[in-house]
Design a protein around this motif. Structure first.
Motif, mmCIF file in Angstrom:
data_model
loop_
_atom_site.group_PDB
_atom_site.id
_atom_site.type_symbol
_atom_site.label_atom_id
_atom_site.label_comp_id
_atom_site.label_asym_id
_atom_site.label_seq_id
_atom_site.Cartn_x
_atom_site.Cartn_y
_atom_site.Cartn_z
ATOM 1 N N PHE A 17 -1.753 -6.638 13.074
ATOM 2 C CA PHE A 17 -1.243 -5.989 14.277
ATOM 3 C C PHE A 17 -0.759 -6.977 15.332
ATOM 4 O O PHE A 17 0.168 -6.692 16.065
ATOM 5 N N SER A 18 -1.362 -8.155 15.432
ATOM 6 C CA SER A 18 -0.944 -9.085 16.478
ATOM 7 C C SER A 18 -0.058 -10.218 15.963
ATOM 8 O O SER A 18 0.810 -10.689 16.684
ATOM 9 N N ASP A 19 -0.249 -10.682 14.733
ATOM 10 C CA ASP A 19 0.510 -11.825 14.238
ATOM 11 C C ASP A 19 1.811 -11.438 13.544
ATOM 12 O O ASP A 19 2.832 -12.093 13.748
ATOM 13 N N LEU A 20 1.792 -10.411 12.720
ATOM 14 C CA LEU A 20 2.990 -10.073 11.945
ATOM 15 C C LEU A 20 4.170 -9.597 12.795
ATOM 16 O O LEU A 20 5.308 -9.928 12.481
ATOM 17 N N PRO A 21 3.964 -8.826 13.861
ATOM 18 C CA PRO A 21 5.136 -8.424 14.657
ATOM 19 C C PRO A 21 5.840 -9.599 15.332
ATOM 20 O O PRO A 21 7.032 -9.515 15.627
ATOM 21 N N THR A 22 5.150 -10.701 15.561
ATOM 22 C CA THR A 22 5.783 -11.844 16.213
ATOM 23 C C THR A 22 6.365 -12.830 15.204
ATOM 24 O O THR A 22 7.062 -13.755 15.595
ATOM 25 N N TYR A 23 6.095 -12.646 13.927
ATOM 26 C CA TYR A 23 6.590 -13.565 12.907
ATOM 27 C C TYR A 23 8.031 -13.235 12.581
ATOM 28 O O TYR A 23 8.376 -12.084 12.327
ATOM 29 N N ARG A 24 8.890 -14.238 12.602
ATOM 30 C CA ARG A 24 10.310 -14.036 12.301
ATOM 31 C C ARG A 24 10.570 -14.414 10.852
ATOM 32 O O ARG A 24 10.616 -15.585 10.514
ATOM 33 N N LEU A 25 10.767 -13.430 10.041
ATOM 34 C CA LEU A 25 11.019 -13.644 8.623
ATOM 35 C C LEU A 25 12.492 -13.990 8.421
ATOM 36 O O LEU A 25 13.366 -13.325 8.974
ATOM 37 N N PRO A 26 12.808 -15.020 7.631
ATOM 38 C CA PRO A 26 14.226 -15.340 7.385
ATOM 39 C C PRO A 26 14.887 -14.258 6.537
ATOM 40 O O PRO A 26 14.220 -13.452 5.892
ATOM 41 N N TRP A 27 16.240 -14.259 6.546
ATOM 42 C CA TRP A 27 16.980 -13.239 5.814
ATOM 43 C C TRP A 27 16.620 -13.237 4.337
ATOM 44 O O TRP A 27 16.528 -12.174 3.717
ATOM 45 N N ALA A 28 16.426 -14.418 3.773
ATOM 46 C CA ALA A 28 16.075 -14.486 2.353
ATOM 47 C C ALA A 28 14.739 -13.800 2.086
ATOM 48 O O ALA A 28 14.563 -13.133 1.063
ATOM 49 N N GLY A 29 13.801 -13.937 2.995
ATOM 50 C CA GLY A 29 12.507 -13.274 2.853
ATOM 51 C C GLY A 29 12.625 -11.763 2.956
ATOM 52 O O GLY A 29 11.985 -11.015 2.214
ATOM 53 N N LYS A 30 13.463 -11.297 3.878
ATOM 54 C CA LYS A 30 13.676 -9.853 4.032
ATOM 55 C C LYS A 30 14.302 -9.264 2.766
ATOM 56 O O LYS A 30 13.884 -8.195 2.298
ATOM 57 N N VAL A 31 15.302 -9.973 2.213
ATOM 58 C CA VAL A 31 15.954 -9.486 0.995
ATOM 59 C C VAL A 31 14.965 -9.493 -0.167
ATOM 60 O O VAL A 31 14.959 -8.579 -0.995
ATOM 61 N N SER A 32 14.114 -10.502 -0.219
ATOM 62 C CA SER A 32 13.116 -10.566 -1.290
ATOM 63 C C SER A 32 12.128 -9.402 -1.202
ATOM 64 O O SER A 32 11.789 -8.786 -2.222
ATOM 65 N N ILE A 33 11.691 -9.080 -0.001
ATOM 66 C CA ILE A 33 10.774 -7.947 0.177
ATOM 67 C C ILE A 33 11.477 -6.638 -0.168
ATOM 68 O O ILE A 33 10.919 -5.768 -0.850
ATOM 69 N N LEU A 34 12.731 -6.485 0.264
ATOM 70 C CA LEU A 34 13.489 -5.276 -0.068
ATOM 71 C C LEU A 34 13.749 -5.173 -1.573
ATOM 72 O O LEU A 34 13.832 -4.074 -2.109
ATOM 73 N N HIS A 35 13.865 -6.318 -2.256
ATOM 74 C CA HIS A 35 14.027 -6.319 -3.715
ATOM 75 C C HIS A 35 12.796 -5.702 -4.370
ATOM 76 O O HIS A 35 12.905 -4.897 -5.298
ATOM 77 N N ARG A 36 11.628 -6.057 -3.873
ATOM 78 C CA ARG A 36 10.393 -5.484 -4.413
ATOM 79 C C ARG A 36 10.277 -4.003 -4.077
ATOM 80 O O ARG A 36 9.861 -3.194 -4.913
ATOM 81 N N ILE A 37 10.639 -3.632 -2.853
ATOM 82 C CA ILE A 37 10.576 -2.222 -2.446
ATOM 83 C C ILE A 37 11.548 -1.388 -3.276
ATOM 84 O O ILE A 37 11.215 -0.277 -3.717
ATOM 85 N N SER A 38 12.753 -1.909 -3.511
ATOM 86 C CA SER A 38 13.728 -1.145 -4.302
ATOM 87 C C SER A 38 13.263 -0.987 -5.748
ATOM 88 O O SER A 38 13.478 0.066 -6.349
ATOM 89 N N GLY A 39 12.618 -1.998 -6.301
ATOM 90 C CA GLY A 39 12.078 -1.873 -7.652
ATOM 91 C C GLY A 39 10.988 -0.821 -7.719
ATOM 92 O O GLY A 39 10.923 -0.028 -8.665
ATOM 93 N N MET A 40 10.125 -0.800 -6.686
ATOM 94 C CA MET A 40 9.061 0.199 -6.636
ATOM 95 C C MET A 40 9.653 1.604 -6.464
ATOM 96 O O MET A 40 9.200 2.558 -7.103
ATOM 97 N N LEU A 41 10.685 1.721 -5.634
ATOM 98 C CA LEU A 41 11.336 3.016 -5.421
ATOM 99 C C LEU A 41 11.949 3.544 -6.717
ATOM 100 O O LEU A 41 11.799 4.725 -7.046
ATOM 101 N N MET A 42 12.606 2.659 -7.468
ATOM 102 C CA MET A 42 13.185 3.094 -8.744
ATOM 103 C C MET A 42 12.092 3.516 -9.717
ATOM 104 O O MET A 42 12.269 4.482 -10.465
ATOM 105 N N PHE A 43 10.972 2.814 -9.720
ATOM 106 C CA PHE A 43 9.880 3.185 -10.616
ATOM 107 C C PHE A 43 9.279 4.535 -10.219
ATOM 108 O O PHE A 43 9.023 5.384 -11.082
ATOM 109 N N ILE A 44 9.079 4.753 -8.933
ATOM 110 C CA ILE A 44 8.496 6.014 -8.464
ATOM 111 C C ILE A 44 9.441 7.185 -8.758
ATOM 112 O O ILE A 44 8.998 8.278 -9.115
ATOM 113 N N LEU A 45 10.746 6.965 -8.620
ATOM 114 C CA LEU A 45 11.722 8.038 -8.844
ATOM 115 C C LEU A 45 12.170 8.151 -10.298
ATOM 116 O O LEU A 45 13.089 8.905 -10.605
ATOM 117 N N LEU A 46 11.525 7.444 -11.202
ATOM 118 C CA LEU A 46 11.888 7.505 -12.613
ATOM 119 C C LEU A 46 11.786 8.917 -13.205
ATOM 120 O O LEU A 46 12.689 9.335 -13.944
#
Length: 144
Positions: A17-46
């Motif tokens: 709650f206090s550390d993560l909102p102030t952490y600035r994730l680089p674009w590559a990190g955001k895309v990597s996290i979204l890559h995992r989320i999109s894989g999970m979304l495809m699996f859930i919607l299979l």
């Protein structure tokens, strides 16, 4: 280290709650996290993908049910919700594909990858996947 140099903060226990909102994730990190989320979304919607594939190919009557599900809905589920789930699936597939190609390129050329290339390729993945999602979403919702 000199006395004038600023010491980097050390995080031993990260508070979500206090550390993560102030952490600035680089674009590559955001895309990597979204890559995992999109894989999970495809699996859930299979199961939804299997239903769409089976219903669209079984017979003419089932194809009419398939088209009706997108137009009027199916049972208590409205048609716009089915289209929205399909749009989420389209985004998940396109983002996962584009980010996967980026990850393969990074793995093949990891000695020559710079921070600048990582940031620009991550932004390109977001732009391409969202652009293609908008184009296919417009087709899905009947805008052309």
């Amino acid at each position: 280290m000199t006395d004038q140099a600023k010491k980097r903060p050390e995080f031993r226990n990260i508070n979500v709650f206090s550390d993560l909102p102030t952490y600035r994730l680089p674009w590559a990190g955001k895309v990597s996290i979204l890559h995992r989320i999109s894989g999970m979304l495809m699996f859930i919607l299979l199961p939804f993908v299997f239903w769409m594939f089976d219903t669209s190919l079984s017979s003419e009557i089932s194809f009419a049910t398939f088209k009706g599900a997108f137009n009027e809905g199916l049972g208590f589920v409205p048609g716009w919700l089915i289209k929205l789930a399909t749009l989420g699936l389209i985004w998940g597939y396109l983002h996962h594909l584009c980010a996967g190609i980026r990850h393969i390129l990074v793995d093949m050329n990891h000695e020559r990858i710079t921070k600048q290339w990582g940031a620009s390729s991550a932004i390109a993945v977001l732009v391409v996947s969202l652009g293609l999602t908008i184009v296919l979403g417009a087709k899905l919702f009947g805008l052309y």
